[in-house]
Design an enzyme around this catalytic site. Structure first.
Site: not given
Ligand code: A3P
Length: 326
Positions: A57, A59, A278, A280
């Site tokens: 989570k 990125g 997402r 939320y």
């Molecule tokens: P949220 O969905 O809570 O905002 P991971 O891939 O490690 O599961 O991390 C998910 C998170 O990556 C997302 O958390 C989002 O905030 C972050 N993120 C960073 N860069 C992003 C991008 N270019 N596109 C989508 N999410 C991104």
């Protein structure tokens, strides 16, 4: 010379050396005796040169996707069981052995400019992972992404709700993070899984018992979000990938998504799926305050660790998480 049938012999051996019952796979290419008896169609190049270790989570999918845009970087074939992640070093997959792991990677020629990597976001906080990873890949480079551990915990909780985890659906975020040791076991388990990865300094110290600081690259997850082009430049320099690939013509901010996405044409971008970035509700203030307190000692230790590692500036999110206590 006396001997016994293989099974009896093995039982005898492991009763004498019980600590060896849990295997640790070394690299066959580090021992000429192993290379000699190794299958001819195996090659030492079929292993990753760097690992994106997580945590979840922060990125990691964005980083994984951006890395794959690079013409000289490839990853493993997706695992049908764990989506794209192999999750070799942490769980039961480790017992499937080295061939199982290596079969995920394409064969690249010796001295090729192709860089293989693997991303498994749960490696970061896996107790045994640094030791196992180091036994097989002592020269590998490690890439980790850090964001506010409080935000990470909240994002993870939201992720669990979307995946219909019954406990996450039944309890509010505040309930989860404030669960005491008298709370039901399922709730305590969820709390631990939610909070433990955010104890960054502890986990990084474990990696640093095996890998040198020069092998570790820490990305500020907020920068990855707001300025991925610069982050990718720094990462390429750390990995010593030449020539430098110009991400500025391959990543563009997408207003609709609210994130940087891959450029497909002058008016089209390809963004990560709905499950990443997402929408939320904002975290409740009392939850953030509780987490600021909860992570205080860990964040303080992280500041020290980052300074020791020579990081010039402390990430903004870390300053903010610590701001009430300075
Ligand atoms: P949220 O969905 O809570 O905002 P991971 O891939 O490690 O599961 O991390 C998910 C998170 O990556 C997302 O958390 C989002 O905030 C972050 N993120 C960073 N860069 C992003 C991008 N270019 N596109 C989508 N999410 C991104």
């Amino acid at each position: 010379l006396l001997s016994a049938p293989p099974l009896t012999l093995a039982e005898k051996y492991f009763s004498l050396y019980p600590e060896e019952a849990d295997p640790v796979w070394g690299n066959p290419c580090h021992d000429p005796r192993h290379i000699k008896i190794w299958s001819h169609n195996k090659t030492c190049e079929q292993l990753p040169r760097f690992l994106v270790i997580g945590p979840q989570k922060t990125g990691t999918t964005a980083l994984y996707t951006f890395l794959l845009i690079h013409p000289n970087i490839s990853s493993n074939i997706n695992s049908p069981e764990t989506y794209e992640e192999i999750q070799f070093f942490n769980g039961r997959n480790y017992y499937r052995g080295l061939s199982w792991y290596m079969d995920f990677f394409p064969i690249v020629k010796n001295n090729s400019a192709q860089y293989l990597f693997e991303k498994s976001a749960t490696y970061f906080d896996g107790e045994l992972v640094p030791k196992r990873a180091h036994a097989l890949l002592p020269q590998a480079k490690l890439v980790t992404i850090l964001i506010s551990p409080a935000k990470r915990a909240y994002s993870w909780y939201q992720h669990m709700r979307v995946h219909k985890d019954p406990i996450a659906l039944n309890y509010s975020f505040y309930d989860v993070i404030s669960a005491t040791d008298t709370a039901p076991k399922v709730l305590r388990d969820l709390r631990n899984r939610c909070l433990n990865p955010g104890k960054y300094s502890q986990h990084l110290e474990r990696w640093l018992q095996y890998y040198s600081p020069q092998q570790l690259h820490i990305i500020d997850g907020e920068q990855l979000r707001s300025n991925p082009i610069e982050v990718m430049d720094h990462l390429q320099k750390f990995l010593k990938i030449t020539p430098l690939y110009d991400y500025s013509s391959h990543l563009r901010y997408d207003i609709k998504k609210g994130f940087f996405c891959q450029v497909m044409s002058h008016d089209r971008t390809k963004c990560l799926g709905k499950s990443k970035g997402r929408a939320y509700p904002q975290m409740e203030e009392r939850a953030y305050k509780l987490l600021q307190r909860y992570y205080l000692s860990h964040n303080t230790a992280l500041v020290k660790l980052l300074k020791r590692l020579g990081l010039r500036s402390v990430p903004q999110w870390l300053k903010e998480d610590l701001s009430d206590f300075l």
